[in-house]
Motif scaffolding. Structure first.
Motif, short mmCIF file in Angstrom:
data_model
loop_
_atom_site.label_atom_id
_atom_site.label_comp_id
_atom_site.label_asym_id
_atom_site.label_seq_id
_atom_site.Cartn_x
_atom_site.Cartn_y
_atom_site.Cartn_z
N PRO A 3 0.81 -1.22 0.00
CA PRO A 3 0.00 0.00 0.00
C PRO A 3 0.85 1.27 0.00
O PRO A 3 0.35 2.35 -0.29
N PHE A 4 2.14 1.13 0.33
CA PHE A 4 3.00 2.31 0.37
C PHE A 4 3.83 2.44 -0.90
O PHE A 4 4.63 3.35 -1.04
N GLY A 5 3.67 1.49 -1.81
CA GLY A 5 4.45 1.51 -3.04
C GLY A 5 3.84 2.42 -4.09
O GLY A 5 4.44 3.41 -4.50
N VAL A 33 1.40 4.99 -4.65
CA VAL A 33 0.45 5.97 -4.13
C VAL A 33 -0.18 6.68 -5.31
O VAL A 33 0.44 6.85 -6.36
N VAL A 34 -1.46 7.05 -5.15
CA VAL A 34 -2.13 7.81 -6.20
C VAL A 34 -1.53 9.21 -6.22
O VAL A 34 -1.59 9.91 -5.21
N PRO A 35 -0.93 9.63 -7.35
CA PRO A 35 -0.32 10.96 -7.38
C PRO A 35 -1.35 12.04 -7.02
O PRO A 35 -2.52 11.92 -7.37
N PHE A 36 -0.89 13.08 -6.33
CA PHE A 36 -1.84 14.02 -5.76
C PHE A 36 -2.65 14.76 -6.81
O PHE A 36 -3.82 15.06 -6.61
N ALA A 37 -2.02 15.06 -7.94
CA ALA A 37 -2.76 15.76 -8.99
C ALA A 37 -3.99 14.95 -9.40
O ALA A 37 -5.06 15.49 -9.67
N GLN A 82 -5.56 12.84 -7.36
CA GLN A 82 -6.53 12.96 -6.26
C GLN A 82 -7.31 14.26 -6.35
O GLN A 82 -8.49 14.32 -6.04
N LEU A 83 -6.63 15.31 -6.79
CA LEU A 83 -7.30 16.61 -6.92
C LEU A 83 -8.24 16.63 -8.11
O LEU A 83 -9.05 17.54 -8.24
N ARG A 102 -7.22 16.96 -11.21
CA ARG A 102 -6.78 17.97 -12.16
C ARG A 102 -5.95 17.34 -13.25
O ARG A 102 -5.37 16.30 -13.05
N GLU A 162 0.62 11.48 1.08
CA GLU A 162 0.86 12.06 -0.25
C GLU A 162 0.42 13.52 -0.29
O GLU A 162 1.11 14.38 -0.84
N TYR A 207 8.23 16.01 -4.78
CA TYR A 207 7.58 17.28 -5.12
C TYR A 207 8.51 18.48 -4.98
O TYR A 207 8.08 19.63 -5.09
#
Lengths: 206, 383
Positions: A193-195, A197-201, A203-204, A206, B190, B225
């Motif tokens: 689960p730590f490998g 990760v859904v990139p934050f962009a 998640q936003l 965008r 994240e 980042y």
């Protein structure tokens, strides 16, 4: 590739007929795999030994070390034999509590053979109305034959015409079915689960 | 350097040794006494939870308590553990915490949390299944409200904003520092990394091996980042201790509180839980040894908060715990944690350090052009 088979036995007494059935199912599966030259290991887990750990995890959310080891073995198993006594018309509370702490994705696609024991044959359909739906929910690949053993089935005479002989033939058929699935099972996906990760962009949105 | 402090969830729990349950009034006043004592014994941070249901007497809006404490303390940093970013309107968080920042002269920060109490969400018209999405969108808005004087916004979860200015503007033009707290949600690590904010792991209920994985993910993504190297990310940890001069006394006294505690009570033994999680019950030296080793797991970090006032412990006992923390534990931990700490690991963030990093503070008041009450405004005069 060596296949790993794990049997879960939720019997409470020692020795228990539930453990006996688990051993027989595992042995039948193992025998078929040997005939086909499929390298494998087997291990039986007595859930009784994990009873406190399971309760602790229900309350704290994390597995104590010994239970964590077993859960990892279940997650990475190439085949699972699951055997429970039937209490009050269904799987035992210990069996269900253990299944409740198994990660819901851990058994996805994993070949599973179901077994149950009880004092009377009138409980035999608990395999079909209780155990099979539970493993369907977990999206396990359950073999067609599920094996039920009542006290009557453990008769001394091994002839195919008495109930003990018929139990052994069901065990052999079920073991063979599980072996076939295990032989063709592709193995568990990596779980980290730590490998990834859904990139934050993302998640936003965008 | 590192900051040391305490965090509370404000639970109103029966003392299992006396059967007595404090009133809400007693618990609230005890919380104030605990915070003031924390400053008195030399701790750096006091953080309060936010709650909307019994058995808690934590503020529904932590700024109410923290503003009160700001007026009664001189030095301690006031924070939250946590501020619910899911069920609160981010506009109100922006407004209330900015106001607190002015009242406290910058002596505050805050920690975002989702809240894991299922029933709370529908009370505020939200759905717990959207907890992560709410945290992501609401914080994106909060972040913008503190950085842009005039905000146009539309999202999935709140009424759109057109030409909205959140007031007061942040003190010195520098928004409060934000931590993101999560026990086991990689998306939140994240999120913290994306913004270059702090990441806090409560480090109470789970094994340190798990905390380590969450912190490593945050550090790795912080570097990804471009906010700095992984070892320069801003990490906070919780922890839980109970101390007496002798280890045996500590264990004997704390056992009934452990056995009946909310969350893990009636489950694992105190010994198993102490072994499997950072819970440490013993002498001050045992606490020092256990917590000095935390950085071996998560790297050099910035903030350590202890939970010391839950499970029905009486106020007198909690104040004694604070004496032990302030006199015997924290001074030693400060020294130990400084040994071998690389020079390029950032100190714990403060308002002053953030103002300095911004190249100095500036007033960021937004004046209205004019209004119906007073007519002209300073903005008009200034033109």
């Amino acid at each position: 590739m060596t296949r790993h088979l794990v049997a879960l036995s939720a019997g409470l007494s020692q020795p228990s007929s539930t453990r006996l059935l688990a051993d027989r199912l595992l042995a039948a599966t193992s025998a078929t795999l040997d005939e086909r030259g499929v390298a494998h290991t087997t291990e039986v887990v007595e859930l009784r030994d994990l009873a406190r750990d399971v309760t602790d995890m229900l309350l704290t959310g994390f597995a104590p070390p010994r239970l964590a080891d077993v859960l990892e073995k279940v997650r990475t198993a190439d085949g699972l034999v699951a055997v429970t006594p039937i209490f009050s018309g269904s799987y035992s509370g210990l069996f269900k509590s253990f299944m409740d702490v198994v990660d819901p994705d851990a058994l996805r696609g994993v070949p599973v053979l179901l077994g149950a024991t009880a004092g009377t044959p009138r409980h035999s359909l608990a395999l079909e109305h209780a155990l099979r739906p539970l493993f369907s929910y977990l999206r396990a690949d359950v073999v067609g034959t599920a094996v039920f053993a009542a006290t009557d089935d453990w008769g001394a005479n091994g002839s195919t015409y008495d109930s003990a002989g018929r139990l052994q033939s069901r065990i052999d058929r079920a073991g063979s079915e599980l072996a076939t699935k295990v032989e063709h099972y592709a193995g568990a996906a990596e779980d980290d689960p730590f490998g990834d990760v859904v990139p934050f962009a993302e998640q936003l949105g965008r | 350097m590192m900051q040391f402090g305490i965090f509370t969830v404000g639970d109103v729990t029966t003392d299992p040794t006396t059967g007595r349950t404090p009133t809400e009034h007693e618990r609230i006043k005890a919380t104030v006494a605990i915070a003031k004592k924390a400053e008195e014994v030399g701790l750096d941070v006091f953080a309060t939870g936010e709650h909307h249901n019994p058995p808690f007497a934590a503020p529904a809006n932590p700024t109410v308590l923290l503003a009160h404490l700001a007026a009664q303390t001189e030095r301690i940093i006031l924070s939250t553990s946590t501020t619910l970013i899911t069920t609160n309107d981010p506009v109100r968080i922006a407004e209330d915490y900015a106001y607190l920042q002015h009242l406290a002269d910058g002596r505050m920060d805050l920690m975002m949390g989702r809240g894991n109490t299922g029933p709370v969400y529908p009370w505020f018209g939200k759905d717990i299944r959207q907890g992560v999405e709410l945290a992501v969108e609401n914080y994106a808005l909060l972040h913008e409200l503190w950085r842009k004087d005039v905000v146009d916004w539309s999202g999935r979860f709140r009424t759109p904003l057109q030409g909205f200015t959140s007031v007061p503007r942040p003190l010195d033009g520098v928004p409060p520092f934000v931590w993101h707290g999560s026990i086991r949600t990689p998306e939140i690590a994240e999120q913290a990394a994306y913004y270059g904010d702090g990441f806090f792991h409560n480090n109470i209920f789970w094994p340190i091996s798990h905390t380590k994985q969450m912190v490593q993910l945050y550090r790795r993504r912080f570097e990804h980042y471009g906010h700095g190297k992984a070892h320069q990310a801003i990490v906070g940890l919780g922890g839980q201790v109970f101390m007496r001069k002798s280890s045996q006394d500590a264990k004997r006294e704390f056992r009934p509180y452990f056995d009946n505690a909310p969350v893990y009570g009636h489950g694992p033994s105190m010994e198993d839980f102490s072994e499997q999680t950072p819970l440490t019950i013993g002498s001050p030296q045992e606490v020092i040894d256990r917590y000095a080793a935390m950085r071996d797991h998560v790297g050099d970090y910035q903030r350590q908060l202890f939970l010391i006032d839950h499970a029905g412990l009486p106020l007198k006992t909690v104040l004694e715990q604070l004496d032990l923390l302030g006199e015997e534990v924290v001074p030693v931990l400060r020294r130990e944690m400084a040994i071998g700490r690389p020079a390029d690991v950032p100190d714990a963030p403060t308002h002053a350090s953030r103002v300095a990093a911004a190249g100095g503070g500036h007033d960021s008041t937004v004046y209205a052009d004019a209004d119906d009450v007073t007519g002209a405004s300073p903005a008009t005069d200034a033109r």
